[in-house]
Design a protein around this motif. Structure first.
Motif, PDB file in Angstrom:
ATOM      1  N   GLY A  78       0.830  -1.194   0.000  1.00 56.51           N
ATOM      2  CA  GLY A  78       0.000   0.000   0.000  1.00 56.51           C
ATOM      3  C   GLY A  78       0.867   1.246   0.000  1.00 56.51           C
ATOM      4  N   LYS A  79       0.209   2.421  -0.080  1.00 58.59           N
ATOM      5  CA  LYS A  79       0.944   3.685  -0.148  1.00 58.59           C
ATOM      6  C   LYS A  79       0.153   4.775   0.552  1.00 58.59           C
ATOM      7  CE  LYS A  79      -1.082   4.556  -4.686  1.00 58.59           C
ATOM      8  NZ  LYS A  79      -0.841   4.687  -6.121  1.00 58.59           N
ATOM      9  N   ALA A  80       0.860   5.884   0.842  1.00 59.71           N
ATOM     10  CA  ALA A  80       0.216   7.005   1.539  1.00 59.71           C
ATOM     11  C   ALA A  80       0.879   8.314   1.154  1.00 59.71           C
ATOM     12  CB  ALA A  80       0.324   6.816   3.052  1.00 59.71           C
ATOM     13  N   ALA A  81       0.094   9.386   1.229  1.00 61.84           N
ATOM     14  CA  ALA A  81       0.612  10.747   1.091  1.00 61.84           C
ATOM     15  C   ALA A  81      -0.153  11.623   2.084  1.00 61.84           C
ATOM     16  CB  ALA A  81       0.437  11.269  -0.326  1.00 61.84           C
ATOM     17  N   ILE A  82       0.565  12.162   3.048  1.00 60.02           N
ATOM     18  CA  ILE A  82      -0.032  13.050   4.044  1.00 60.02           C
ATOM     19  C   ILE A  82       0.563  14.431   3.813  1.00 60.02           C
ATOM     20  CG2 ILE A  82      -0.519  13.411   6.482  1.00 60.02           C
ATOM     21  CD1 ILE A  82      -1.497  10.655   5.234  1.00 60.02           C
ATOM     22  N   VAL A  83      -0.295  15.365   3.445  1.00 57.77           N
ATOM     23  CA  VAL A  83       0.128  16.699   3.030  1.00 57.77           C
ATOM     24  C   VAL A  83       0.002  17.657   4.209  1.00 57.77           C
ATOM     25  CG1 VAL A  83      -0.313  18.579   1.404  1.00 57.77           C
ATOM     26  CG2 VAL A  83      -0.687  16.200   0.696  1.00 57.77           C
ATOM     27  N   ALA A 111       4.340  -7.204  -8.721  1.00 56.16           N
ATOM     28  CA  ALA A 111       2.923  -6.969  -8.450  1.00 56.16           C
ATOM     29  C   ALA A 111       2.168  -6.601  -9.718  1.00 56.16           C
ATOM     30  CB  ALA A 111       2.779  -5.853  -7.420  1.00 56.16           C
ATOM     31  N   THR A 112       0.855  -6.890  -9.698  1.00 55.30           N
ATOM     32  CA  THR A 112       0.016  -6.570 -10.842  1.00 55.30           C
ATOM     33  C   THR A 112      -1.237  -5.787 -10.457  1.00 55.30           C
ATOM     34  OG1 THR A 112      -1.082  -8.715 -10.647  1.00 55.30           O
ATOM     35  CG2 THR A 112       0.799  -8.563 -12.174  1.00 55.30           C
ATOM     36  N   THR A 113      -1.542  -5.680  -9.182  1.00 50.78           N
ATOM     37  CA  THR A 113      -2.761  -4.987  -8.761  1.00 50.78           C
ATOM     38  C   THR A 113      -2.482  -3.510  -8.495  1.00 50.78           C
ATOM     39  OG1 THR A 113      -2.358  -5.543  -6.446  1.00 50.78           O
ATOM     40  CG2 THR A 113      -3.763  -7.041  -7.693  1.00 50.78           C
ATOM     41  N   LEU A 114      -3.563  -2.750  -8.426  1.00 49.62           N
ATOM     42  CA  LEU A 114      -3.444  -1.353  -8.034  1.00 49.62           C
ATOM     43  C   LEU A 114      -2.971  -1.269  -6.591  1.00 49.62           C
ATOM     44  CD1 LEU A 114      -6.715   0.143  -9.557  1.00 49.62           C
ATOM     45  CD2 LEU A 114      -4.381   0.406 -10.399  1.00 49.62           C
ATOM     46  N   LEU A 115      -2.186  -0.251  -6.314  1.00 55.58           N
ATOM     47  CA  LEU A 115      -1.714  -0.010  -4.951  1.00 55.58           C
ATOM     48  C   LEU A 115      -2.807   0.721  -4.176  1.00 55.58           C
ATOM     49  CD1 LEU A 115       1.891   1.233  -5.608  1.00 55.58           C
ATOM     50  CD2 LEU A 115       1.282  -0.168  -3.656  1.00 55.58           C
ATOM     51  N   PRO A 116      -3.339   0.142  -3.107  1.00 60.05           N
ATOM     52  CA  PRO A 116      -4.318   0.885  -2.313  1.00 60.05           C
ATOM     53  C   PRO A 116      -3.627   2.049  -1.613  1.00 60.05           C
ATOM     54  CG  PRO A 116      -3.774  -1.183  -1.245  1.00 60.05           C
ATOM     55  CD  PRO A 116      -3.070  -1.179  -2.575  1.00 60.05           C
ATOM     56  N   ALA A 117      -4.400   3.096  -1.320  1.00 61.08           N
ATOM     57  CA  ALA A 117      -3.765   4.316  -0.819  1.00 61.08           C
ATOM     58  C   ALA A 117      -4.628   5.032   0.204  1.00 61.08           C
ATOM     59  CB  ALA A 117      -3.490   5.264  -1.982  1.00 61.08           C
ATOM     60  N   VAL A 118      -3.944   5.857   0.973  1.00 64.45           N
ATOM     61  CA  VAL A 118      -4.591   6.855   1.809  1.00 64.45           C
ATOM     62  C   VAL A 118      -3.896   8.171   1.510  1.00 64.45           C
ATOM     63  CG1 VAL A 118      -3.074   6.449   3.810  1.00 64.45           C
ATOM     64  CG2 VAL A 118      -5.295   7.529   4.151  1.00 64.45           C
ATOM     65  N   GLU A 119      -4.684   9.218   1.404  1.00 71.60           N
ATOM     66  CA  GLU A 119      -4.105  10.543   1.268  1.00 71.60           C
ATOM     67  C   GLU A 119      -5.017  11.517   1.998  1.00 71.60           C
ATOM     68  OE1 GLU A 119      -5.696   9.717  -2.912  1.00 71.60           O
ATOM     69  OE2 GLU A 119      -5.547   8.672  -1.052  1.00 71.60           O
ATOM     70  N   LYS A 120      -4.382  12.477   2.667  1.00 73.82           N
ATOM     71  CA  LYS A 120      -5.144  13.493   3.371  1.00 73.82           C
ATOM     72  C   LYS A 120      -4.225  14.645   3.730  1.00 73.82           C
ATOM     73  CE  LYS A 120      -4.789  11.550   8.086  1.00 73.82           C
ATOM     74  NZ  LYS A 120      -5.595  11.099   9.228  1.00 73.82           N
ATOM     75  N   ARG A 121      -4.844  15.745   4.144  1.00 70.29           N
ATOM     76  CA  ARG A 121      -4.097  16.896   4.642  1.00 70.29           C
ATOM     77  C   ARG A 121      -4.203  16.858   6.158  1.00 70.29           C
ATOM     78  NH1 ARG A 121      -5.831  22.238   2.092  1.00 70.29           N
ATOM     79  NH2 ARG A 121      -7.768  21.581   3.026  1.00 70.29           N
ATOM     80  N   ALA A 122      -3.067  17.040   6.823  1.00 69.85           N
ATOM     81  CA  ALA A 122      -3.065  16.951   8.284  1.00 69.85           C
ATOM     82  C   ALA A 122      -1.806  17.604   8.831  1.00 69.85           C
ATOM     83  CB  ALA A 122      -3.114  15.485   8.717  1.00 69.85           C
ATOM     84  N   GLY A 123      -1.827  17.867  10.116  1.00 69.48           N
ATOM     85  CA  GLY A 123      -0.681  18.459  10.785  1.00 69.48           C
ATOM     86  C   GLY A 123       0.337  17.418  11.222  1.00 69.48           C
ATOM     87  N   ILE A 135      -0.610  -8.401  -3.665  1.00 64.75           N
ATOM     88  CA  ILE A 135       0.096  -7.782  -4.795  1.00 64.75           C
ATOM     89  C   ILE A 135      -0.369  -8.275  -6.167  1.00 64.75           C
ATOM     90  CG2 ILE A 135       2.149  -7.252  -3.428  1.00 64.75           C
ATOM     91  CD1 ILE A 135       3.526  -9.633  -4.897  1.00 64.75           C
ATOM     92  N   THR A 136      -1.029  -9.435  -6.219  1.00 66.70           N
ATOM     93  CA  THR A 136      -1.477  -9.928  -7.527  1.00 66.70           C
ATOM     94  C   THR A 136      -2.964 -10.242  -7.588  1.00 66.70           C
ATOM     95  OG1 THR A 136      -0.930 -12.230  -6.994  1.00 66.70           O
ATOM     96  CG2 THR A 136       0.782 -10.909  -8.102  1.00 66.70           C
ATOM     97  N   ASP A 137      -3.647 -10.271  -6.462  1.00 65.59           N
ATOM     98  CA  ASP A 137      -5.081 -10.597  -6.455  1.00 65.59           C
ATOM     99  C   ASP A 137      -5.762  -9.832  -5.325  1.00 65.59           C
ATOM    100  OD1 ASP A 137      -7.626 -11.665  -6.372  1.00 65.59           O
ATOM    101  OD2 ASP A 137      -6.973 -13.752  -6.483  1.00 65.59           O
ATOM    102  N   ALA A 138      -6.395  -8.730  -5.655  1.00 57.98           N
ATOM    103  CA  ALA A 138      -7.016  -7.872  -4.641  1.00 57.98           C
ATOM    104  C   ALA A 138      -8.231  -8.505  -3.976  1.00 57.98           C
ATOM    105  CB  ALA A 138      -7.409  -6.532  -5.266  1.00 57.98           C
ATOM    106  N   THR A 139      -8.654  -9.687  -4.435  1.00 58.00           N
ATOM    107  CA  THR A 139      -9.808 -10.340  -3.814  1.00 58.00           C
ATOM    108  C   THR A 139      -9.409 -11.287  -2.689  1.00 58.00           C
ATOM    109  OG1 THR A 139      -9.873 -12.240  -5.333  1.00 58.00           O
ATOM    110  CG2 THR A 139     -11.059 -10.231  -6.005  1.00 58.00           C
ATOM    111  N   ILE A 140      -8.124 -11.473  -2.455  1.00 54.08           N
ATOM    112  CA  ILE A 140      -7.688 -12.366  -1.377  1.00 54.08           C
ATOM    113  C   ILE A 140      -7.906 -11.653  -0.052  1.00 54.08           C
ATOM    114  CG2 ILE A 140      -5.738 -13.609  -0.362  1.00 54.08           C
ATOM    115  CD1 ILE A 140      -4.645 -13.996  -3.180  1.00 54.08           C
ATOM    116  N   ARG A 141      -8.935 -12.049   0.647  1.00 59.98           N
ATOM    117  CA  ARG A 141      -9.382 -11.341   1.855  1.00 59.98           C
ATOM    118  C   ARG A 141      -8.343 -11.304   2.967  1.00 59.98           C
ATOM    119  NH1 ARG A 141     -15.624 -13.371   2.498  1.00 59.98           N
ATOM    120  NH2 ARG A 141     -16.492 -11.836   1.059  1.00 59.98           N
TER     121      ARG A 141
END
Length: 183
Positions: A78-83, A111-123, A135-141
């Protein structure tokens, strides 16, 4: 790109629900605290030049660092961007929601799936949860999980915290039925 600091977090869970986890469930996060490339410019319509100047270099830096920190084969990511407060959430999105950034992590992990993400503005010091998926099957719970992150002194007002997270497995003691059983 101006990097103020890089933070690496590694977490190992050895017991979950009173039952040993063998091998230990391991996650890693590497976060770079960078100057916001659009800080102090007011509203910037065309984010392209900042993306070109920063996204690929940042992805190329972080991807091998998080893989190395994990020290095992990556199964979830996964990935994140906190601004910081003087920026826009769109500034973080511009850096992480581009193939120039994400393909470095995909290539490093096959990997072949989209990278899930969080992004927000915060202090500075805000807690954020990075979602992880297989990384290859986003349905694997079993691999739908989150890792909690906090960089105590970031992001400052004109900074962005950009992070990648990796796990060597799904949730500890995962036991939900596969998605296919409900379809």
């Amino acid at each position: 790109m101006n990097i103020r600091k890089i933070v690496t977090l590694v977490d190992e869970i050895h017991t979950e629900g009173g039952v040993p986890v063998e091998p230990a469930a391991r996650t890693a996060v590497v976060a770079a605290v960078i100057d916001n490339p659009w800080a102090g410019q007011g509203f910037v319509q065309d984010l392209g030049p900042g993306i070109e100047a920063t996204a690929s270099e940042l992805g190329a830096l972080l991807a091998p660092l998080v893989v190395k920190a994990l020290g095992e084969t990556v199964e979830a990511y996964g990935k994140a961007a906190i601004v910081g407060l003087d920026g826009e959430t769109e500034h973080g999105s511009a850096l992480i929601h581009t193939l120039k950034f994400g393909n470095h992590f995909r290539d490093a992990t096959a990997a072949t799936t989209l990278l899930p993400a969080v992004e927000k503005r915060a202090g500075a010091g805000t807690v954020f949860d990075i979602p992880l998926k297989h990384i290859t099957d986003a349905t694997i719970r079993s691999h739908h999980q989150t890792v909690e992150v906090r960089v105590p002194d970031a992001p400052r007002a004109g900074e962005i915290v950009v992070a990648l997270a990796a796990a060597a497995q799904g949730r500890p003691q995962a036991r939900l039925a596969p998605l296919a059983t409900e379809q």
